[in-house]
Enzyme design. Structure first.
Site, short mmCIF file in Angstrom:
data_model
loop_
_atom_site.label_atom_id
_atom_site.label_comp_id
_atom_site.label_asym_id
_atom_site.label_seq_id
_atom_site.Cartn_x
_atom_site.Cartn_y
_atom_site.Cartn_z
N ARG A 1 -10.22 7.92 1.75
CA ARG A 1 -10.50 6.82 0.81
C ARG A 1 -9.40 5.76 0.88
O ARG A 1 -8.21 6.10 0.94
CB ARG A 1 -10.63 7.36 -0.62
CG ARG A 1 -11.85 8.25 -0.75
CD ARG A 1 -12.22 8.60 -2.18
NE ARG A 1 -13.16 9.72 -2.15
CZ ARG A 1 -14.47 9.59 -1.91
NH1 ARG A 1 -15.01 8.41 -1.73
NH2 ARG A 1 -15.24 10.66 -1.86
N ASP A 2 -9.82 4.50 0.84
CA ASP A 2 -8.86 3.40 0.86
C ASP A 2 -8.04 3.42 -0.44
O ASP A 2 -8.58 3.63 -1.53
CB ASP A 2 -9.61 2.06 1.00
CG ASP A 2 -8.69 0.93 1.42
OD1 ASP A 2 -8.83 0.45 2.56
OD2 ASP A 2 -7.82 0.54 0.61
N ILE A 3 -6.73 3.17 -0.31
CA ILE A 3 -5.83 3.23 -1.46
C ILE A 3 -6.09 2.08 -2.45
O ILE A 3 -5.78 2.18 -3.63
CB ILE A 3 -4.37 3.23 -0.96
CG1 ILE A 3 -3.43 3.88 -1.96
CG2 ILE A 3 -3.90 1.84 -0.56
CD1 ILE A 3 -2.05 4.18 -1.40
N VAL B 1 -3.23 -3.32 8.98
CA VAL B 1 -2.67 -2.10 9.57
C VAL B 1 -3.03 -2.04 11.07
O VAL B 1 -4.22 -2.03 11.41
CB VAL B 1 -3.19 -0.84 8.84
CG1 VAL B 1 -2.65 0.43 9.49
CG2 VAL B 1 -2.82 -0.88 7.36
N HIS C 1 -9.39 0.76 12.56
CA HIS C 1 -10.06 1.43 11.43
C HIS C 1 -11.37 0.72 11.10
O HIS C 1 -11.47 -0.50 11.19
CB HIS C 1 -9.16 1.49 10.19
CG HIS C 1 -8.51 0.18 9.83
ND1 HIS C 1 -7.40 -0.29 10.48
CD2 HIS C 1 -8.82 -0.74 8.89
CE1 HIS C 1 -7.05 -1.46 9.95
NE2 HIS C 1 -7.91 -1.75 9.00
N HIS D 1 -14.04 0.09 8.12
CA HIS D 1 -14.23 0.16 6.66
C HIS D 1 -15.69 0.50 6.37
O HIS D 1 -16.60 -0.14 6.92
CB HIS D 1 -13.96 -1.22 6.01
CG HIS D 1 -12.55 -1.71 6.11
ND1 HIS D 1 -11.64 -1.58 5.09
CD2 HIS D 1 -11.89 -2.33 7.11
CE1 HIS D 1 -10.48 -2.13 5.44
NE2 HIS D 1 -10.60 -2.60 6.66
P1 5GP Z 1 -7.17 -4.08 7.13
O1 5GP Z 1 -6.83 -5.19 6.18
O2 5GP Z 1 -6.07 -3.83 8.14
O3 5GP Z 1 -8.52 -4.20 7.76
O4 5GP Z 1 -7.29 -2.78 6.23
C1 5GP Z 1 -6.24 -1.93 5.93
C2 5GP Z 1 -6.68 -1.09 4.77
O5 5GP Z 1 -5.82 0.03 4.66
C3 5GP Z 1 -6.62 -1.83 3.43
O6 5GP Z 1 -7.91 -1.85 2.83
C4 5GP Z 1 -5.59 -1.02 2.63
O7 5GP Z 1 -5.91 -0.93 1.26
C5 5GP Z 1 -5.61 0.33 3.32
N1 5GP Z 1 -4.35 1.05 3.25
C6 5GP Z 1 -3.11 0.55 3.55
N2 5GP Z 1 -2.17 1.49 3.39
C7 5GP Z 1 -2.83 2.61 2.99
C8 5GP Z 1 -2.39 3.94 2.65
O8 5GP Z 1 -1.20 4.29 2.71
N3 5GP Z 1 -3.34 4.83 2.26
C9 5GP Z 1 -4.67 4.50 2.19
N4 5GP Z 1 -5.52 5.45 1.79
N5 5GP Z 1 -5.11 3.25 2.50
C10 5GP Z 1 -4.21 2.34 2.89
#
Ligand code: 5GP
Ligand code: ZN
Length: 113
Positions: free
Chosen positions: A28-30, A95, A99, A101
């Site tokens: 799950r996303d944080i 990140v 990944h 979503h």
């Molecule tokens: P991006 O913006 O790179 O597509 O998505 C990165 C996602 O990773 C974001 O939705 C963010 O909330 C999630 N995220 C970042 N750090 C962590 C973490 O330590 N744990 C979890 N579960 N999600 C994370």
């Protein structure tokens, strides 16, 4: 390796894991953007879509398959959901570990960007 998602895979950083197999991990996303917000990631460190090789393409199919299955399990498949992959700075990727979503559980914005 100081990649956050690699540390989630190794268990150094705790996460709410909903599925895993040899190839992928889903958790799950944080900072959820919808009632259901799950990230599906490869266990191998692949920085972004841009750096995906041809032999890694089946991995994307597997990530989509896992996300589709989780959408059913989470009860959002019938009303609908969105799968999204951000790539690079303009794509909003924060990140640098590939990944996918899975977002669902509410009517998502009509705008994608
Ligand atoms: P991006 O913006 O790179 O597509 O998505 C990165 C996602 O990773 C974001 O939705 C963010 O909330 C999630 N995220 C970042 N750090 C962590 C973490 O330590 N744990 C979890 N579960 N999600 C994370
Ligand atoms: Zn990584």
């Amino acid at each position: 390796m100081d990649c956050i998602f690699c540390q989630i895979i190794s268990g150094k950083i705790p996460s709410d894991i909903v599925y895993q197999d040899e190839e992928v991990l889903a958790f799950r996303d944080i900072n959820p953007q919808a009632p259901v917000h799950i990230l599906v990631i490869p266990k191998r460190h692949i920085p972004s879509l841009d750096q995906l090789t041809e032999d890694e393409l089946p991995l994307i199919a597997h990530m989509v398959e896992v996300a589709n299955r989780l959408a059913k399990e989470e009860g959002v498949a019938q009303k609908g959901y969105r799968l999204a992959i951000s790539c690079g700075q303009d794509g909003g990727q924060v990140v640098p570990h590939l990944h996918l979503h899975l977002l669902g559980g509410r009517r998502l914005s009509d705008e994608l960007g």
